[in-house]
Design an enzyme around this catalytic site. Structure first.
Site, PDB file in Angstrom:
ATOM      1  N   SER A   7       0.501  -0.918  -0.063  1.00 31.36           N
ATOM      2  CA  SER A   7       0.131  -0.114   0.156  1.00 31.36           C
ATOM      3  C   SER A   7       1.036   1.493  -0.110  1.00 31.36           C
ATOM      4  O   SER A   7       1.319   1.473   1.155  1.00 31.36           O
ATOM      5  CB  SER A   7      -1.478  -0.203   1.271  1.00 31.36           C
ATOM      6  N   HIS A  32      -1.114  -1.342  -3.888  1.00 34.63           N
ATOM      7  CA  HIS A  32      -2.343  -0.834  -3.961  1.00 34.63           C
ATOM      8  C   HIS A  32      -2.142   0.835  -3.853  1.00 34.63           C
ATOM      9  O   HIS A  32      -1.889   0.650  -2.945  1.00 34.63           O
ATOM     10  CB  HIS A  32      -2.292  -1.267  -2.236  1.00 34.63           C
ATOM     11  N   ASP A  34      -4.793   3.582  -1.841  1.00 41.20           N
ATOM     12  CA  ASP A  34      -5.834   4.394  -1.896  1.00 41.20           C
ATOM     13  C   ASP A  34      -6.607   5.245  -1.794  1.00 41.20           C
ATOM     14  O   ASP A  34      -5.231   6.559  -1.615  1.00 41.20           O
ATOM     15  CB  ASP A  34      -5.737   3.938   0.149  1.00 41.20           C
ATOM     16  N   MET A  36      -8.976   8.303  -0.582  1.00 41.46           N
ATOM     17  CA  MET A  36      -9.977   8.882   0.763  1.00 41.46           C
ATOM     18  C   MET A  36      -9.639  10.096  -0.205  1.00 41.46           C
ATOM     19  O   MET A  36      -9.444  11.157  -0.306  1.00 41.46           O
ATOM     20  CB  MET A  36      -8.937   8.687   2.016  1.00 41.46           C
ATOM     21  N   HIS A  65      -8.593   1.200  -4.255  1.00 41.30           N
ATOM     22  CA  HIS A  65      -9.192   0.887  -3.519  1.00 41.30           C
ATOM     23  C   HIS A  65      -9.797   1.934  -2.814  1.00 41.30           C
ATOM     24  O   HIS A  65      -9.324   3.065  -2.440  1.00 41.30           O
ATOM     25  CB  HIS A  65      -8.557   0.731  -1.938  1.00 41.30           C
ATOM     26  N   MET A  67     -12.185   4.987  -0.932  1.00 41.39           N
ATOM     27  CA  MET A  67     -12.662   4.691   0.320  1.00 41.39           C
ATOM     28  C   MET A  67     -13.383   6.139   0.617  1.00 41.39           C
ATOM     29  O   MET A  67     -13.133   7.645   0.621  1.00 41.39           O
ATOM     30  CB  MET A  67     -11.788   4.818   1.972  1.00 41.39           C
ATOM     31  N   MET A 139     -11.486  -5.557   5.428  1.00 39.84           N
ATOM     32  CA  MET A 139     -10.740  -4.699   5.996  1.00 39.84           C
ATOM     33  C   MET A 139     -10.466  -4.829   7.793  1.00 39.84           C
ATOM     34  O   MET A 139     -11.190  -5.456   8.149  1.00 39.84           O
ATOM     35  CB  MET A 139     -11.500  -3.019   6.406  1.00 39.84           C
ATOM     36  N   ASP A 177      -6.829  -6.222   4.426  1.00 38.06           N
ATOM     37  CA  ASP A 177      -6.432  -4.633   4.404  1.00 38.06           C
ATOM     38  C   ASP A 177      -5.953  -4.055   5.609  1.00 38.06           C
ATOM     39  O   ASP A 177      -7.599  -3.859   6.458  1.00 38.06           O
ATOM     40  CB  ASP A 177      -6.430  -4.112   3.526  1.00 38.06           C
TER      41      ASP A 177
HETATM   42  C1  DX5 Z   1      -6.181   2.112   5.509  1.00 33.57           C
HETATM   43  C2  DX5 Z   1      -6.114   1.194   3.990  1.00 33.57           C
HETATM   44  C3  DX5 Z   1      -4.610   0.364   3.969  1.00 33.57           C
HETATM   45  C4  DX5 Z   1      -2.953   1.335   4.784  1.00 33.57           C
HETATM   46  C5  DX5 Z   1      -2.899  -0.244   4.967  1.00 33.57           C
HETATM   47  O1  DX5 Z   1      -7.593   2.370   5.750  1.00 33.57           O
HETATM   48  O2  DX5 Z   1      -6.661   1.210   3.308  1.00 33.57           O
HETATM   49  O3  DX5 Z   1      -4.473   0.000   2.909  1.00 33.57           O
HETATM   50  O4  DX5 Z   1      -2.721   1.515   3.537  1.00 33.57           O
HETATM   51  O5  DX5 Z   1      -2.036   0.482   6.398  1.00 33.57           O
HETATM   52  P1  DX5 Z   1      -0.869  -0.680   7.207  1.00 33.57           P
HETATM   53  O6  DX5 Z   1      -0.459  -1.224   6.528  1.00 33.57           O
HETATM   54  O7  DX5 Z   1      -0.084   0.599   7.984  1.00 33.57           O
HETATM   55  O8  DX5 Z   1      -2.127  -1.066   7.975  1.00 33.57           O
HETATM   56 ZN    ZN Z   2      -6.175  -0.049   1.451  1.00 31.19          ZN
END
Ligand code: DX5
Ligand code: ZN
Length: 215
Positions: A7, A32, A34, A36, A65, A67, A139, A177
């Site tokens: 990620s 990955h 993310d 947001m 991903h 969010m 999650m 994740d």
């Molecule tokens: C959190 C993200 C994850 C995040 C995980 O909301 O969706 O992808 O990067 O981070 P770690 O592996 O540090 O928990």
């Molecule tokens: Zn993620």
């Protein structure tokens, strides 16, 4: 075989090229990404233009991903920007029919659709839905931030999903994740997950070795 999806939320952007060289030298097959929006989760990250830049930095499959509160509006934009996989949240959608419609739209754009549930959402909401998707993302932390502790309630959800998929003879990717390291990753693999996302564990250690320890 387990797929590892580092990620980039935890990537050190002041060392972007060297860290991506290490990812490219590692056994990670996906990357990955993310997204947001400061609304669905209390944090902000990257949009589609940065994804296009990552497309140039790696040939790994881009695992987006979302969010965000409005995946119907933005998922197609990330498809155009080069994603192979796009996962949106069940909690961001109105109902199952909307989830199915967006999965279908993504397929028409050549993208594999995924659906994700937060830790408080029971896996039962996916019982009538998972077959419309190529991937389910469980999650194991509240989405929004890297570096949180693994929530073991994800393991039961993974077990149930793998049972459903096996009973149907379906080739479902089950991704997990949040809080993944060598120990929690092993528990998830044993429960039936085949895609492990890890952010801080990979990028705050030796990248190639950390990926190896998750495979
Ligand atoms: C959190 C993200 C994850 C995040 C995980 O909301 O969706 O992808 O990067 O981070 P770690 O592996 O540090 O928990
Ligand atoms: Zn993620």
């Amino acid at each position: 075989m387990t797929i590892i999806s580092p990620s980039i939320l935890s990537l050190d952007f002041s060392q972007l090229n060297s860290q991506m060289d290490a990812v490219n030298a590692s056994r990670a097959q996906w990357l990955h990404y993310d997204v947001m929006d400061g609304h669905f989760v209390p944090n902000l990250t990257f949009g589609p233009d940065i994804l296009k830049a990552f497309r140039k930095l790696t040939d790994r499959q881009l695992d987006v991903h979302l969010m965000i509160s409005d995946p119907r509006k933005y998922a197609p934009v990330f498809a155009q920007a080069g994603a192979q996989w796009i996962t949106f949240h069940y909690e961001a959608m109105n109902d199952a029919q909307d989830c199915r419609a967006l999965a279908k739209e993504l397929r028409a754009l050549g993208v594999k659709p995924g659906i994700s549930i937060k830790p408080q959402t029971p896996v039962s909401v996916l019982e009538a839905l998972w077959q419309d998707f190529d991937l389910v993302l469980v999650m194991s932390v509240e989405p929004g931030f890297g570096g949180q502790q693994f929530d073991p309630s994800a393991l039961d959800k993974i077990t149930v999903l793998r049972q459903w998929a096996q009973a149907a003879g379906a080739d479902l990717r089950i991704e997990v994740d949040g809080g993944i390291n060598a120990e929690t990753g092993k528990l998830c693999r044993e429960a039936g997950a085949d895609v492990l996302v890890a952010g801080s564990y990979i990028f705050k250690n030796n990248i190639v070795e950390a990926v190896d320890s998750l495979c």
